[in-house]
Design a protein around this motif. Structure first.
Motif, PDB file in Angstrom:
ATOM      1  N   GLY A  51       0.810  -1.209   0.000  1.00 26.78           N
ATOM      2  CA  GLY A  51       0.000   0.000   0.000  1.00 26.78           C
ATOM      3  C   GLY A  51       0.846   1.263   0.000  1.00 26.78           C
ATOM      4  O   GLY A  51       1.778   1.389   0.793  1.00 26.78           O
ATOM      5  N   GLY A  52       0.566   2.185  -0.909  1.00 25.42           N
ATOM      6  CA  GLY A  52       1.317   3.421  -1.001  1.00 25.42           C
ATOM      7  C   GLY A  52       2.634   3.302  -1.739  1.00 25.42           C
ATOM      8  O   GLY A  52       3.429   4.240  -1.752  1.00 25.42           O
ATOM      9  N   LYS A  65      -5.034   2.310   1.155  1.00 25.21           N
ATOM     10  CA  LYS A  65      -3.779   2.663   0.514  1.00 25.21           C
ATOM     11  C   LYS A  65      -3.723   1.903  -0.812  1.00 25.21           C
ATOM     12  O   LYS A  65      -4.223   0.782  -0.919  1.00 25.21           O
ATOM     13  CB  LYS A  65      -2.584   2.265   1.373  1.00 25.21           C
ATOM     14  CG  LYS A  65      -2.506   2.975   2.710  1.00 25.21           C
ATOM     15  CD  LYS A  65      -1.297   2.496   3.495  1.00 25.21           C
ATOM     16  CE  LYS A  65      -1.189   3.175   4.847  1.00 25.21           C
ATOM     17  NZ  LYS A  65       0.002   2.706   5.616  1.00 25.21           N
TER      18      LYS A  65
END
Length: 285
Positions: free
Chosen positions: A46-47, A277
Motif C-alpha cells: 500500500g502506497g 492505501k
C-alpha cells in the motif's frame, strides 16, 4: 516468483485460475508454496509503486533487467553461458553488488550467491529415485538441511537449521502435504511449538473458475493468525486476474492484474483497514 524450472515444475497463479491441475513443489520448504503464492503474489504494498523486468534472455548473450520502486533502483546483469549454467549480478543504487551463479542438470541444481560484505549463500536441490528430494543451504551464519518423500498424492518431509555462531541446532521443522486434482492441504510445524496449516481448492460456479486459499498459524506469540483469499478471472475484462483476501485483523486486500503488451503486466492493489492505501506494479516477464 522464482523462475519456472524445467526440472521442478509448478503451476503459476494464472494457471491456478484457469485449470484444476496443480503440481506440488516437491521440496519440504515448498509444501505450502501454492497457498502462499495465492495469498501474497501480485499484491503491491500500500502506497508503493514498482517497475521491474524479469526477462529471460538467450544463451550466449548479455541482457539487463532493471528494477525501480519507491524504495530504490537496481539492475540485474545476466548472462547464460550454456543451458546448464546461468549467471546474474545485481547492482543497486546503494552500492551493493551481488553476483549469483546457477548450475542445473538432470534433477540437480546448485546456486551460489555472494556479496561485498562477505555474506554468501550456497543452495543445493536434488531429486533422487523413489520421489526423494533433498535441499541443503549453507551461509556464513547457518547450515540448513531438508528432505521430503512422495507417496502418491502425499508428501512428508522435515529439516533442521544449524547455527554456525552458536554451534548448535537453531530449530527444526516437519510436515505433511496432500495434493490431488488441484486440491491441496498441508500442515507443518516448527519445533513442535508453532503450526501452520494451508488449504487450496479450485471451485467452478456457473462456468466461472475460482481458486480459494486459507492459511492459519497457531502457537506463536501473536496467538491464532489466519488469512483467507480467492483468485478468479475478471468477468468484464478478458485476460485480467482478480484477487482478494482478508486477515484476522479484518484488513481487506484487493489486486487486479492484466497483461498489456510485449510481455508486460500491469497490476493495481489496495489495502483497506479502514482507510485505503493503493499500490501499482508494472512487470515484464
Amino acid at each position: 516468483r522464482p523462475p519456472r524450472s524445467t526440472l521442478f515444475p509448478y503451476t503459476t497463479l494464472s494457471d491456478l485460475a484457469t485449470t484444476s491441475f496443480f503440481v506440488i513443489m516437491p521440496f519440504y520448504k515448498g509444501f505450502n508454496k501454492g497457498v502462499k503464492d495465492l495469498l501474497t503474489d501480485n499484491y503491491a504494498e500500500g502506497g508503493a509503486w514498482k517497475i521491474e523486468s524479469k526477462f529471460k534472455g538467450p544463451v550466449g548473450k548479455f541482457y539487463f533487467n532493471p528494477q525501480a520502486s519507491s524504495k530504490g533502483v537496481s539492475v540485474d546483469v545476466e548472462y547464460n553461458c550454456c543451458p546448464e549454467v546461468k549467471t546474474k549480478t545485481n547492482f543497486s543504487d546503494k552500492g551493493a553488488i551481488k553476483p549469483k551463479v546457477t548450475w542445473e542438470r538432470d534433477g540437480h541444481k546448485v546456486e551460489a550467491t555472494a556479496a561485498l560484505d562477505k555474506q554468501f549463500e550456497v543452495v543445493y536441490e536434488g531429486k533422487f529415485p523413489g520421489n526423494v528430494f533433498f535441499c541443503d543451504k549453507f551461509t556464513n551464519e547457518t547450515a540448513d538441511a531438508y528432505a521430503a518423500v512422495g507417496f502418491g498424492a502425499f508428501s512428508v518431509g522435515g529439516g533442521a537449521v544449524f547455527s554456525m555462531e552458536k554451534q548448535a541446532l537453531a530449530h527444526w521443522g516437519a510436515g505433511v502435504q496432500w495434493a490431488d486434482n488441484g486440491y491441496m492441504a498441508n500442515v507443518t510445524t516448527t519445533c513442535g511449538k508453532t503450526f501452520t496449516t494451508g488449504v487450496l481448492a479450485p471451485v467452478t460456479v456457473a462456468d466461472h473458475k475460482f481458486t480459494f486459499a486459507a492459511q492459519t498459524v497457531c502457537g506463536g506469540k501473536g496467538g491464532l493468525q489466519w488469512i483467507l483469499g480467492c483468485q478468479f478471472g475478471s468477468f468484464l475484462c478478458p485476460g485480467a486476474t482478480i484477487k482478494c483476501k482478508v486477515d484476522q485483523a479484518l484488513k481487506v486486500y484487493f489486486s487486479w492484474t492484466r497483461p498489456v503488451a510485449d510481455g508486460w503486466k500491469f497490476g493495481f492493489s489496495s489495502e483497506c483497514n479502514p482507510g485505503c492505501k493503493y499500490g501499482v506494479t508494472l512487470t515484464r516477464e
